[in-house]
Design a protein around this motif. Structure first.
Motif, PDB file in Angstrom:
ATOM      1  N   ALA A 103       0.835  -1.198   0.000  1.00 34.66           N
ATOM      2  CA  ALA A 103       0.000   0.000   0.000  1.00 34.66           C
ATOM      3  C   ALA A 103       0.872   1.251   0.000  1.00 34.66           C
ATOM      4  O   ALA A 103       0.608   2.212  -0.733  1.00 34.66           O
ATOM      5  CB  ALA A 103      -0.927  -0.007   1.219  1.00 34.66           C
ATOM      6  N   LEU A 104       1.927   1.242   0.812  1.00 33.48           N
ATOM      7  CA  LEU A 104       2.828   2.388   0.881  1.00 33.48           C
ATOM      8  C   LEU A 104       3.491   2.647  -0.464  1.00 33.48           C
ATOM      9  O   LEU A 104       3.566   3.798  -0.922  1.00 33.48           O
ATOM     10  CB  LEU A 104       3.885   2.146   1.952  1.00 33.48           C
ATOM     11  CG  LEU A 104       4.886   3.282   2.188  1.00 33.48           C
ATOM     12  CD1 LEU A 104       4.175   4.509   2.741  1.00 33.48           C
ATOM     13  CD2 LEU A 104       6.001   2.847   3.135  1.00 33.48           C
ATOM     14  N   GLU A 105       3.968   1.601  -1.117  1.00 33.75           N
ATOM     15  CA  GLU A 105       4.640   1.758  -2.407  1.00 33.75           C
ATOM     16  C   GLU A 105       3.662   2.228  -3.480  1.00 33.75           C
ATOM     17  O   GLU A 105       4.037   3.024  -4.354  1.00 33.75           O
ATOM     18  CB  GLU A 105       5.288   0.440  -2.821  1.00 33.75           C
ATOM     19  CG  GLU A 105       6.478   0.063  -1.948  1.00 33.75           C
ATOM     20  CD  GLU A 105       6.960  -1.356  -2.182  1.00 33.75           C
ATOM     21  OE1 GLU A 105       8.166  -1.627  -1.981  1.00 33.75           O
ATOM     22  OE2 GLU A 105       6.129  -2.214  -2.566  1.00 33.75           O
ATOM     23  N   ASN A 106       2.424   1.763  -3.433  1.00 39.45           N
ATOM     24  CA  ASN A 106       1.420   2.213  -4.394  1.00 39.45           C
ATOM     25  C   ASN A 106       1.159   3.707  -4.261  1.00 39.45           C
ATOM     26  O   ASN A 106       1.069   4.431  -5.265  1.00 39.45           O
ATOM     27  CB  ASN A 106       0.117   1.431  -4.194  1.00 39.45           C
ATOM     28  CG  ASN A 106      -0.001   0.236  -5.110  1.00 39.45           C
ATOM     29  OD1 ASN A 106      -0.352   0.353  -6.278  1.00 39.45           O
ATOM     30  ND2 ASN A 106       0.329  -0.942  -4.578  1.00 39.45           N
ATOM     31  N   LEU A 111       4.872  10.046  -6.716  1.00 37.07           N
ATOM     32  CA  LEU A 111       5.934  10.959  -6.291  1.00 37.07           C
ATOM     33  C   LEU A 111       7.289  10.584  -6.868  1.00 37.07           C
ATOM     34  O   LEU A 111       8.256  11.324  -6.705  1.00 37.07           O
ATOM     35  CB  LEU A 111       6.005  10.993  -4.759  1.00 37.07           C
ATOM     36  CG  LEU A 111       4.759  11.559  -4.073  1.00 37.07           C
ATOM     37  CD1 LEU A 111       4.833  11.341  -2.572  1.00 37.07           C
ATOM     38  CD2 LEU A 111       4.592  13.041  -4.384  1.00 37.07           C
ATOM     39  N   MET A 112       7.362   9.450  -7.567  1.00 34.20           N
ATOM     40  CA  MET A 112       8.601   9.092  -8.252  1.00 34.20           C
ATOM     41  C   MET A 112       8.931  10.107  -9.338  1.00 34.20           C
ATOM     42  O   MET A 112      10.083  10.224  -9.773  1.00 34.20           O
ATOM     43  CB  MET A 112       8.480   7.704  -8.868  1.00 34.20           C
ATOM     44  CG  MET A 112       8.462   6.566  -7.860  1.00 34.20           C
ATOM     45  SD  MET A 112      10.042   6.389  -6.987  1.00 34.20           S
ATOM     46  CE  MET A 112      11.127   5.920  -8.338  1.00 34.20           C
ATOM     47  N   TYR A 113       7.910  10.838  -9.809  1.00 36.42           N
ATOM     48  CA  TYR A 113       8.112  11.821 -10.875  1.00 36.42           C
ATOM     49  C   TYR A 113       8.182  13.252 -10.336  1.00 36.42           C
ATOM     50  O   TYR A 113       8.225  14.200 -11.112  1.00 36.42           O
ATOM     51  CB  TYR A 113       6.982  11.706 -11.889  1.00 36.42           C
ATOM     52  CG  TYR A 113       6.833  10.301 -12.430  1.00 36.42           C
ATOM     53  CD1 TYR A 113       7.664   9.840 -13.446  1.00 36.42           C
ATOM     54  CD2 TYR A 113       5.897   9.422 -11.900  1.00 36.42           C
ATOM     55  CE1 TYR A 113       7.555   8.544 -13.927  1.00 36.42           C
ATOM     56  CE2 TYR A 113       5.770   8.121 -12.380  1.00 36.42           C
ATOM     57  CZ  TYR A 113       6.610   7.691 -13.388  1.00 36.42           C
ATOM     58  OH  TYR A 113       6.501   6.411 -13.854  1.00 36.42           O
ATOM     59  N   ALA A 114       8.180  13.376  -9.011  1.00 34.63           N
ATOM     60  CA  ALA A 114       8.268  14.700  -8.399  1.00 34.63           C
ATOM     61  C   ALA A 114       9.728  15.153  -8.347  1.00 34.63           C
ATOM     62  O   ALA A 114      10.658  14.384  -8.641  1.00 34.63           O
ATOM     63  CB  ALA A 114       7.673  14.666  -6.995  1.00 34.63           C
ATOM     64  N   GLY A 116      12.742  17.497  -6.049  1.00 32.22           N
ATOM     65  CA  GLY A 116      13.102  18.092  -4.773  1.00 32.22           C
ATOM     66  C   GLY A 116      12.557  17.315  -3.580  1.00 32.22           C
ATOM     67  O   GLY A 116      12.520  16.080  -3.579  1.00 32.22           O
ATOM     68  N   LYS A 117      12.089  18.052  -2.587  1.00 37.66           N
ATOM     69  CA  LYS A 117      11.658  17.446  -1.329  1.00 37.66           C
ATOM     70  C   LYS A 117      10.548  16.415  -1.495  1.00 37.66           C
ATOM     71  O   LYS A 117      10.599  15.358  -0.839  1.00 37.66           O
ATOM     72  CB  LYS A 117      11.227  18.526  -0.347  1.00 37.66           C
ATOM     73  CG  LYS A 117      12.378  19.354   0.202  1.00 37.66           C
ATOM     74  CD  LYS A 117      11.884  20.363   1.219  1.00 37.66           C
ATOM     75  CE  LYS A 117      13.044  21.179   1.783  1.00 37.66           C
ATOM     76  NZ  LYS A 117      12.570  22.183   2.776  1.00 37.66           N
ATOM     77  N   PRO A 118       9.519  16.671  -2.334  1.00 39.28           N
ATOM     78  CA  PRO A 118       8.480  15.638  -2.484  1.00 39.28           C
ATOM     79  C   PRO A 118       9.027  14.287  -2.926  1.00 39.28           C
ATOM     80  O   PRO A 118       8.529  13.244  -2.497  1.00 39.28           O
ATOM     81  CB  PRO A 118       7.541  16.245  -3.531  1.00 39.28           C
ATOM     82  CG  PRO A 118       7.715  17.717  -3.362  1.00 39.28           C
ATOM     83  CD  PRO A 118       9.171  17.891  -3.057  1.00 39.28           C
ATOM     84  N   PHE A 119      10.054  14.301  -3.772  1.00 34.01           N
ATOM     85  CA  PHE A 119      10.649  13.027  -4.213  1.00 34.01           C
ATOM     86  C   PHE A 119      11.366  12.344  -3.055  1.00 34.01           C
ATOM     87  O   PHE A 119      11.159  11.148  -2.796  1.00 34.01           O
ATOM     88  CB  PHE A 119      11.620  13.268  -5.366  1.00 34.01           C
ATOM     89  CG  PHE A 119      12.402  12.039  -5.750  1.00 34.01           C
ATOM     90  CD1 PHE A 119      11.832  11.070  -6.565  1.00 34.01           C
ATOM     91  CD2 PHE A 119      13.703  11.838  -5.283  1.00 34.01           C
ATOM     92  CE1 PHE A 119      12.535   9.928  -6.913  1.00 34.01           C
ATOM     93  CE2 PHE A 119      14.412  10.697  -5.633  1.00 34.01           C
ATOM     94  CZ  PHE A 119      13.834   9.740  -6.443  1.00 34.01           C
ATOM     95  N   TRP A 120      12.214  13.082  -2.349  1.00 32.47           N
ATOM     96  CA  TRP A 120      13.011  12.477  -1.289  1.00 32.47           C
ATOM     97  C   TRP A 120      12.158  12.098  -0.079  1.00 32.47           C
ATOM     98  O   TRP A 120      12.522  11.181   0.667  1.00 32.47           O
ATOM     99  CB  TRP A 120      14.133  13.422  -0.875  1.00 32.47           C
ATOM    100  CG  TRP A 120      15.097  13.669  -1.982  1.00 32.47           C
ATOM    101  CD1 TRP A 120      15.277  14.829  -2.684  1.00 32.47           C
ATOM    102  CD2 TRP A 120      16.000  12.722  -2.554  1.00 32.47           C
ATOM    103  NE1 TRP A 120      16.228  14.674  -3.643  1.00 32.47           N
ATOM    104  CE2 TRP A 120      16.695  13.384  -3.594  1.00 32.47           C
ATOM    105  CE3 TRP A 120      16.299  11.388  -2.288  1.00 32.47           C
ATOM    106  CZ2 TRP A 120      17.662  12.755  -4.357  1.00 32.47           C
ATOM    107  CZ3 TRP A 120      17.265  10.748  -3.043  1.00 32.47           C
ATOM    108  CH2 TRP A 120      17.934  11.430  -4.071  1.00 32.47           C
ATOM    109  N   ARG A 121      11.009  12.757   0.076  1.00 33.96           N
ATOM    110  CA  ARG A 121      10.127  12.474   1.225  1.00 33.96           C
ATOM    111  C   ARG A 121       8.909  11.654   0.810  1.00 33.96           C
ATOM    112  O   ARG A 121       7.918  11.600   1.515  1.00 33.96           O
ATOM    113  CB  ARG A 121       9.663  13.802   1.854  1.00 33.96           C
ATOM    114  CG  ARG A 121      10.796  14.680   2.376  1.00 33.96           C
ATOM    115  CD  ARG A 121      10.275  16.014   2.890  1.00 33.96           C
ATOM    116  NE  ARG A 121       9.352  15.813   4.009  1.00 33.96           N
ATOM    117  CZ  ARG A 121       8.226  16.487   4.163  1.00 33.96           C
ATOM    118  NH1 ARG A 121       7.864  17.381   3.249  1.00 33.96           N
ATOM    119  NH2 ARG A 121       7.460  16.276   5.201  1.00 33.96           N
ATOM    120  N   ARG A 122       8.992  10.982  -0.330  1.00 37.34           N
ATOM    121  CA  ARG A 122       7.801  10.349  -0.898  1.00 37.34           C
ATOM    122  C   ARG A 122       7.191   9.290   0.018  1.00 37.34           C
ATOM    123  O   ARG A 122       5.961   9.194   0.122  1.00 37.34           O
ATOM    124  CB  ARG A 122       8.123   9.749  -2.269  1.00 37.34           C
ATOM    125  CG  ARG A 122       9.186   8.679  -2.300  1.00 37.34           C
ATOM    126  CD  ARG A 122       9.561   8.350  -3.738  1.00 37.34           C
ATOM    127  NE  ARG A 122      10.565   7.297  -3.849  1.00 37.34           N
ATOM    128  CZ  ARG A 122      11.868   7.507  -3.720  1.00 37.34           C
ATOM    129  NH1 ARG A 122      12.324   8.738  -3.460  1.00 37.34           N
ATOM    130  NH2 ARG A 122      12.730   6.514  -3.834  1.00 37.34           N
TER     131      ARG A 122
END
Length: 255
Positions: A103-106, A111-114, A116-122
């Motif tokens: 569920a978490l990975e889904n 956010l894999m395509y975000a 800056g911070k949204p990517f690293w904090r996905r």
């Protein structure tokens, strides 16, 4: 200025026998930020086509689609793709969760395509959103271990993890029982209200549609405003038209 505005939008396709199938005929619709609208209609009336155009998945044959005053037709395909991923959240009837992913990975997947911070904090953002939809204790569960209602909540969390400005729900309760479907719509209403996102629900379920602030019917490619569930009355389908009857009437709904 409206957030979304369609003016005389049509969608047609040419069939193998060279006939032209007219799916949408002159759709005009405006939606403001924070609004909840619903579109009802029988299967095959063009509801999903309308949603695909609104969500930048398809293009109209004619007419204009303005996104915050900018014509979508003037945008490059790359810009449309960026807007689709950043500003729109899609909730589908069949969930479309990734098998073999938790569920978490889904939920973290968009956010894999975000940047800056949204990517690293996905994963932190995904966990927070799952907690918000009541699944904070199911982060590591696979989709096939979740109930239908839980899978839909994961799908909602995935749609909302990037804080979209527009939530597009295509038959969001179609695969759920009545009680679970009501909970899902309440959750969508709550989150849309808190974030100020526009919520557009495409459905054949009049109870779901009645939750919206404005209601429309799509029939034979034509969109018209309607009113659902006046006080003391029940809305039901009669042929292709939703109509009201007194709530103490004994005639069954025509579905």
């Amino acid at each position: 200025m409206s957030l979304l505005e369609l003016t005389d939008v049509t969608r047609s396709v040419r069939l193998p026998d060279d006939r032209v199938l007219h799916i949408l005929r002159g759709i005009t619709l405006s939606v403001d930020a924070g609004e909840h609208i619903s579109v009802v209609g029988r299967s095959g009336t063009g509801k999903s086509t309308l949603l695909n155009i609104l969500g930048l998945l398809d293009e109209p044959t004619s007419g204009d689609y303005l996104l915050e005053g900018t014509s979508v037709a003037r945008l490059s395909s790359r810009r449309r793709a960026w807007l689709r991923g950043d500003d729109f959240g899609f909730v589908f009837q069949q969930f479309n969760l990734l098998p073999g992913r938790t569920a978490l990975e889904n939920v973290a997947a968009p956010l894999m395509y975000a940047h800056g911070k949204p990517f690293w904090r996905r994963f932190r953002l995904a966990a927070s959103m799952l907690d918000r939809v009541g699944l904070g204790d199911r982060l590591d569960e696979m989709p096939d271990k979740l109930s239908g209602g839980e899978q839909q909540r994961v799908a909602i969390a995935r749609a909302l993890v990037r804080s979209p400005r527009v939530i597009l729900a295509d038959e969001p309760t179609g695969a759920l029982d009545v009680d679970t479907g009501g909970d899902v719509m309440s959750l969508l209403d709550e989150i849309a209200s808190q974030t100020g996102a526009a919520l557009i629900a495409i459905t054949h379920d009049l109870a779901v549609a009645a939750r919206a602030q404005r209601h429309y019917r799509l029939a034979e490619g034509v969109l018209v405003p309607i009113t659902l569930n006046a006080p003391g009355r029940i809305t039901e389908w009669v042929g292709d038209v939703p109509t009201d009857r007194p709530d103490d009437a004994v005639a069954p709904a025509v579905l």
